[in-house]
Design a protein around this motif. Sequence first.
Motif, short mmCIF file in Angstrom:
data_model
loop_
_atom_site.label_atom_id
_atom_site.label_comp_id
_atom_site.label_asym_id
_atom_site.label_seq_id
_atom_site.Cartn_x
_atom_site.Cartn_y
_atom_site.Cartn_z
N LEU A 96 0.81 -1.22 0.00
CA LEU A 96 0.00 0.00 0.00
C LEU A 96 0.84 1.27 0.00
O LEU A 96 0.52 2.25 -0.69
N PHE A 97 1.94 1.25 0.73
CA PHE A 97 2.71 2.48 0.90
C PHE A 97 3.57 2.83 -0.31
O PHE A 97 4.25 3.88 -0.30
N LEU A 98 3.55 1.99 -1.35
CA LEU A 98 4.12 2.40 -2.63
C LEU A 98 3.39 3.61 -3.20
O LEU A 98 3.90 4.30 -4.08
N SER A 99 2.19 3.87 -2.68
CA SER A 99 1.39 5.00 -3.16
C SER A 99 2.00 6.35 -2.80
O SER A 99 1.77 7.34 -3.50
N ASP A 100 2.76 6.41 -1.69
CA ASP A 100 3.25 7.71 -1.23
C ASP A 100 4.44 7.59 -0.29
O ASP A 100 5.57 7.90 -0.66
N ILE A 101 4.20 7.14 0.95
CA ILE A 101 5.21 7.36 2.00
C ILE A 101 6.49 6.56 1.79
O ILE A 101 7.57 7.00 2.21
N LEU A 102 6.41 5.38 1.17
CA LEU A 102 7.64 4.63 0.92
C LEU A 102 8.51 5.32 -0.13
O LEU A 102 9.70 5.60 0.14
N PRO A 103 8.01 5.63 -1.32
CA PRO A 103 8.85 6.38 -2.26
C PRO A 103 9.22 7.76 -1.77
O PRO A 103 10.28 8.29 -2.12
N THR A 104 8.38 8.38 -0.93
CA THR A 104 8.73 9.69 -0.38
C THR A 104 9.93 9.57 0.54
O THR A 104 10.86 10.40 0.50
N GLY A 105 9.95 8.55 1.40
CA GLY A 105 11.12 8.33 2.25
C GLY A 105 12.35 7.98 1.44
O GLY A 105 13.46 8.43 1.75
N TRP A 106 12.16 7.19 0.38
CA TRP A 106 13.30 6.81 -0.47
C TRP A 106 13.85 8.04 -1.20
O TRP A 106 15.07 8.25 -1.22
N GLN A 107 12.98 8.85 -1.78
CA GLN A 107 13.44 10.05 -2.47
C GLN A 107 14.12 11.01 -1.50
O GLN A 107 15.10 11.66 -1.85
N ALA A 108 13.61 11.08 -0.26
CA ALA A 108 14.23 11.95 0.74
C ALA A 108 15.67 11.54 0.99
O ALA A 108 16.58 12.38 1.08
N ALA A 109 15.90 10.23 1.11
CA ALA A 109 17.26 9.74 1.32
C ALA A 109 18.12 9.93 0.07
O ALA A 109 19.29 10.31 0.16
N GLU A 110 17.53 9.71 -1.09
CA GLU A 110 18.26 9.91 -2.34
C GLU A 110 18.66 11.38 -2.49
O GLU A 110 19.78 11.69 -2.91
N ASN A 111 17.75 12.29 -2.15
CA ASN A 111 18.06 13.72 -2.24
C ASN A 111 19.15 14.15 -1.26
O ASN A 111 19.78 15.19 -1.45
N ALA A 112 19.35 13.36 -0.22
CA ALA A 112 20.42 13.66 0.73
C ALA A 112 21.79 13.25 0.21
O ALA A 112 22.81 13.53 0.85
N GLU A 113 21.82 12.60 -0.96
CA GLU A 113 23.07 12.22 -1.64
C GLU A 113 24.01 11.51 -0.68
O GLU A 113 25.17 11.89 -0.50
N ILE A 114 23.52 10.45 -0.06
CA ILE A 114 24.26 9.74 0.98
C ILE A 114 25.48 9.03 0.39
O ILE A 114 25.41 8.39 -0.67
N GLU A 115 26.58 9.16 1.09
CA GLU A 115 27.84 8.53 0.71
C GLU A 115 28.27 7.57 1.81
O GLU A 115 27.88 7.74 2.97
N PRO A 116 29.05 6.55 1.47
CA PRO A 116 29.52 5.61 2.50
C PRO A 116 30.23 6.36 3.63
O PRO A 116 31.04 7.26 3.39
N GLY A 117 29.89 6.01 4.86
CA GLY A 117 30.48 6.64 6.02
C GLY A 117 29.74 7.85 6.54
O GLY A 117 30.09 8.41 7.58
N ASP A 118 28.68 8.27 5.84
CA ASP A 118 27.95 9.48 6.23
C ASP A 118 27.19 9.30 7.54
O ASP A 118 26.69 8.20 7.86
N THR A 119 27.08 10.41 8.25
CA THR A 119 26.14 10.53 9.36
C THR A 119 24.96 11.36 8.88
O THR A 119 25.14 12.46 8.38
#
Length: 407
Positions: free
Chosen positions: A166-189
């Motif tokens: 169900l959460f593919l409708s909004d909150i799961l991709p929203t959380g994923w995009q939020a992390a993607e937009n943070a441009e996370i690199e190995p070792g990041d806090t």
Amino acid sequence: MRAVTWHGRHDVRVDTVPDPEIVNPRDAIIKITSTAICGSDLHLYDGYIPGMRAGDILGHENMGEVVEVGAKSSLKKGQKVVIPFTISCGNCFFCSKKQFSACDNSNPAETADASEIMMGHPMGGAFGYAHLTGGYAGGQAEYLRVPYSDVGPIVIPDGLDDDKVLFLSDILPTGWQAAENAEIEPGDTVAVWGCGPVGLFAIQSALIMGAHRVIAIDHYPARLMLAKQMGAEILDYREVDVRDALTEMTGGIGPDAVIDCVGMESHGIAIDNLVDTAKAHTFLGTERPHALRQAIMACRKGGRVSIPGVYGGFADKFPLGQMMEKGLSVKQGQTHVQKYSEKLLQMIVEDKLDTTFLISHHASIEDAPDMYKHWHDDQNEYTKIVLKPALAKGDVQTLKEFAHEPA
């Protein structure tokens, strides 16, 4: 059919309304099997989003069974589908760039004009979320009309329970995009403000993307417990000075990336938030961006700021100078759900993503007014509510009971 309707601030009702009909060859009609109450719905419930009209049908986290299709729909009767909250044509300039939430064709002219005046450009269409985004009926109802059904719906394989997808409708991709937009690199806090559903999925996504540490900030014990169980370190902002704590935890540097999953209704007794609250209650302002201010101030120099939290207007006392002098990169926006659908569905099928851990209650559509009140007032006990039309009124199923202290 029966549907959950908005009638003003803190006034949600269940009314009998006309059944939806096919109006365009690309339309489909689905029979709703599951629909959730989103944190963004609370902005409507609290009356902070302009463009709502009495009788509007709520709900933008929807899934169900296809029961009718237009001549140009790619769906087939009987298919089980999840419906992205963003309504996207698939053909415009923005959709061609996979910026689906910015679709130029999904917001009808009569409502697009108002959003253009307010936002500078017309907003894309969305289900159940005010006439600034098209005035489309939402899916907290027995049936839903789905425009552009050849572009948006996610066909679900047999054997997957509604709660898993169900959460593919909004909150799961929203959380994923939020992390993607943070441009996370190995070792990041990475520090995440807000451990509601989007915040929890952002935490999960950040860890999958390789963050070394995720620090979760909230004040609800149940949410902090869930964040800790996922592997995050936790801060209760009532007990610590968040900025001082983050500085100490990162050796004086600050987090590499910060994610604001709170949005326009920050809690807390900080002076700036008290002023924002007074302005909002007297209609002198729309935003309470305390969490975002705090995130910008806490982020390390040269760090990244991701903003999935919803904002609707102009913010006072915004730390623009601090953002510039520290050289921060900022990404934000509504989620391009269709961009992530296939990948996230496959991760669910392969059990690489858990999507059910935050669901605390199932209830019927008839119980929606009470559920909205609980979602608003009892967020420690009600971490996510899924409405199921097949349930009878009063058949509220408590799936999890939470302690009042973080683990």
